[in-house]
Design a protein around this motif. Structure first.
Motif, PDB file in Angstrom:
ATOM      1  N   MET A 152       0.846  -1.197   0.000  1.00 23.56           N
ATOM      2  CA  MET A 152       0.000   0.000   0.000  1.00 23.56           C
ATOM      3  C   MET A 152       0.882   1.249   0.000  1.00 23.56           C
ATOM      4  O   MET A 152       1.670   1.455   0.919  1.00 23.56           O
ATOM      5  N   ALA A 153       0.771   2.047  -1.032  1.00 23.40           N
ATOM      6  CA  ALA A 153       1.571   3.265  -1.152  1.00 23.40           C
ATOM      7  C   ALA A 153       0.697   4.484  -0.896  1.00 23.40           C
ATOM      8  O   ALA A 153      -0.483   4.502  -1.235  1.00 23.40           O
ATOM      9  N   LEU A 154       1.286   5.495  -0.303  1.00 24.61           N
ATOM     10  CA  LEU A 154       0.559   6.735  -0.049  1.00 24.61           C
ATOM     11  C   LEU A 154       0.476   7.578  -1.310  1.00 24.61           C
ATOM     12  O   LEU A 154       1.438   7.668  -2.074  1.00 24.61           O
ATOM     13  N   ALA A 155      -0.689   8.202  -1.505  1.00 26.16           N
ATOM     14  CA  ALA A 155      -0.795   9.206  -2.561  1.00 26.16           C
ATOM     15  C   ALA A 155       0.067  10.396  -2.179  1.00 26.16           C
ATOM     16  O   ALA A 155       0.377  10.625  -1.004  1.00 26.16           O
ATOM     17  N   GLU A 156       0.479  11.177  -3.172  1.00 28.36           N
ATOM     18  CA  GLU A 156       1.367  12.310  -2.926  1.00 28.36           C
ATOM     19  C   GLU A 156       0.755  13.274  -1.918  1.00 28.36           C
ATOM     20  O   GLU A 156       1.448  13.781  -1.036  1.00 28.36           O
ATOM     21  N   TYR A 157      -0.551  13.514  -2.036  1.00 28.09           N
ATOM     22  CA  TYR A 157      -1.218  14.447  -1.121  1.00 28.09           C
ATOM     23  C   TYR A 157      -1.128  13.945   0.312  1.00 28.09           C
ATOM     24  O   TYR A 157      -0.786  14.694   1.231  1.00 28.09           O
ATOM     25  N   ASP A 158      -1.433  12.660   0.536  1.00 25.88           N
ATOM     26  CA  ASP A 158      -1.428  12.123   1.888  1.00 25.88           C
ATOM     27  C   ASP A 158      -0.016  12.064   2.458  1.00 25.88           C
ATOM     28  O   ASP A 158       0.187  12.295   3.658  1.00 25.88           O
ATOM     29  N   ALA A 159       0.964  11.755   1.626  1.00 20.04           N
ATOM     30  CA  ALA A 159       2.352  11.734   2.092  1.00 20.04           C
ATOM     31  C   ALA A 159       2.768  13.113   2.587  1.00 20.04           C
ATOM     32  O   ALA A 159       3.421  13.247   3.636  1.00 20.04           O
ATOM     33  N   ALA A 160       2.384  14.150   1.852  1.00 18.27           N
ATOM     34  CA  ALA A 160       2.710  15.516   2.266  1.00 18.27           C
ATOM     35  C   ALA A 160       1.993  15.879   3.557  1.00 18.27           C
ATOM     36  O   ALA A 160       2.558  16.542   4.443  1.00 18.27           O
ATOM     37  N   ALA A 161       0.740  15.417   3.699  1.00 17.83           N
ATOM     38  CA  ALA A 161      -0.024  15.715   4.914  1.00 17.83           C
ATOM     39  C   ALA A 161       0.599  15.027   6.126  1.00 17.83           C
ATOM     40  O   ALA A 161       0.711  15.621   7.197  1.00 17.83           O
ATOM     41  N   LEU A 162       1.019  13.777   5.980  1.00 17.81           N
ATOM     42  CA  LEU A 162       1.642  13.079   7.097  1.00 17.81           C
ATOM     43  C   LEU A 162       2.952  13.743   7.495  1.00 17.81           C
ATOM     44  O   LEU A 162       3.290  13.829   8.677  1.00 17.81           O
ATOM     45  N   ALA A 163       3.703  14.215   6.507  1.00 19.00           N
ATOM     46  CA  ALA A 163       4.941  14.935   6.810  1.00 19.00           C
ATOM     47  C   ALA A 163       4.633  16.203   7.594  1.00 19.00           C
ATOM     48  O   ALA A 163       5.350  16.559   8.540  1.00 19.00           O
TER      49      ALA A 163
END
Length: 406
Positions: free
Chosen positions: A221-232
């Motif tokens: 399961m890979a994170l979408a770019e938007y969600d990866a930025a939000a988690l960061a």
């Protein structure tokens, strides 16, 4: 047993037909969970719970908006509280139309139609010429209610209203979304002992729906770019050593992006409850903002009678601002609802009412107090606006603009 459902036993019991519709929606979700291998991301569940054709909360026939639980409604919005909300909002809308040289309006999710009726009536009273008022509404039940309300309150102006099934390809004028972004599906994430999990939905042994977490990155399961930025962003804003639950808002950001893309000239206003990013992901908000509304009770169980209750999350306004600006639109302003309405003259409008007419004045004054009070809607609710073809800011953002806080 659903370990996350606290079963709010004090809430009113739905009727037989409503319960049957909810059970049909649960069966639909269970089938989808099985087809997906036993787990659905929460945003997919929320989308089905709110918008599944004929069964979802907004696509079904249940009443949503009203003042009290005994009228069958679940929550109240600003246009329902006071006609002065629409009358006041008409002033910055009129200025935006004049500044952009446009003569059309479009509203997303128009509720009962009171805001549309009030805006058209107020614009006409201000001498503002407009050609059309489009409403994008998916619910057939709400369309009929809107039609009845607008015809009753706006008279001949109702002839300028048209309903749309989808967003147009392009639009010139003023676009408006009041409490629309909070109803967009959100993803849920939980950080436990420093490890991020995506929180989804599974079927429990007894057939009920329950939360189920998967470690981000597991099972491919890979994170979408938007969600990866939000988690960061969460790791930056929220203390990394605490357990933490929160939401990401890809659907709402995509909607703002779409609206600002189709806007050729004019302005887009969004009114909703929420915070800028540095407040949204604050350590004190470690349990997230997901909330459900049923018969004017707020609670935290999204699996309580799916399809019969609203499911919402507060809006992360920094992401909304970034989405709009990324399209090339200008950020026209961002401020609290209280500052926006006061700048637009709501207290002046209230002062025009006769205090001696207690039966009319006191309810109006109480409603305005709720719209403006920091303890009520005044601070929690924000207004963000975007524009194209408007050279200067609007008067309503000349004082108290908080764009710098995004």
């Amino acid at each position: 047993m659903n370990q996350n459902a606290h079963e709010p036993r004090s809430l009113p019991v739905p009727g037989t037909d409503a319960l049957a519709a909810s059970e049909a929606l649960v069966a639909l979700v269970r089938d989808e969970i099985a087809a997906a291998g036993g787990w659905l991301p929460f945003d997919r569940y929320m989308e089905r719970a709110l918008y599944a054709p004929g069964l979802g909360y907004y696509s079904g026939g249940a009443r949503k908006f009203g003042l009290r639980a005994d009228d069958g409604s679940d929550f109240v919005t600003a246009p329902e509280l006071s006609a002065l909300f629409a009358a006041t909002l008409a002033r910055p809308i009129a200025q935006a139309m004049a500044a952009s040289g446009t003569r059309a309006l479009i509203e997303f999710g128009a509720g009962t139609g009171r805001l549309a009726a009030g805006l058209m009536t107020a614009l006409a009273a201000l001498g503002v010429e407009f050609d059309s008022y489009a409403i994008v509404e998916l619910s057939g039940e709400l369309r009929e209610r809107q039609r009845e309300t607008i015809e009753a309150l706006a008279g001949p102006l109702a002839q300028r209203v048209r309903w749309l099934d989808a967003l147009p390809d392009q639009f010139a004028g003023v676009a408006l979304g009041n409490e629309v972004l909070d109803a967009m599906p959100v993803k849920l994430f939980a950080r436990t002992q420093g490890v991020w999990h995506e929180r989804g939905v599974a079927t429990a042994a007894d057939g009920s729906l329950t939360f189920a977490d998967r470690i981000v990155g597991s099972d491919g399961m890979a994170l979408a770019e938007y969600d990866a930025a939000a988690l960061a962003a969460m790791d930056t804003e929220a203390a990394a050593d605490i357990d933490y639950v929160t939401e990401t808002h890809a659907a709402a950001a995509a909607f703002v992006r779409t609206v600002c893309t189709l806007l050729q000239r004019g302005a887009a206003f969004f009114v909703d409850y929420g915070f800028p990013r540095h407040e949204y992901y604050h350590p004190h908000r470690a349990e997230g903002t997901l909330m459900c509304h049923y018969r004017h009770y707020a609670h935290g169980d999204p699996f309580f009678h799916p399809g019969l209750q609203d499911i919402t999350a507060h809006v992360e306004f920094t992401a909304m601002a970034e989405a709009g600006v990324d399209t090339g639109a200008d950020l026209l302003g961002y401020t609290s609802q209280a500052r926006f309405l006061m700048n637009a003259g709501i207290t002046d409008a209230l002062a025009q009412l006769d205090p001696a007419d207690v039966a009319h004045y006191l309810p109006a004054a109480n409603a305005v107090q709720k719209l403006l009070s920091e303890a009520e809607m005044g601070e929690l609710f924000k207004v963000v606006a975007f524009s194209r073809g408007i050279d200067k800011t609007l008067d309503v953002f000349a004082r108290g603009d908080r764009s710098h806080s995004l």
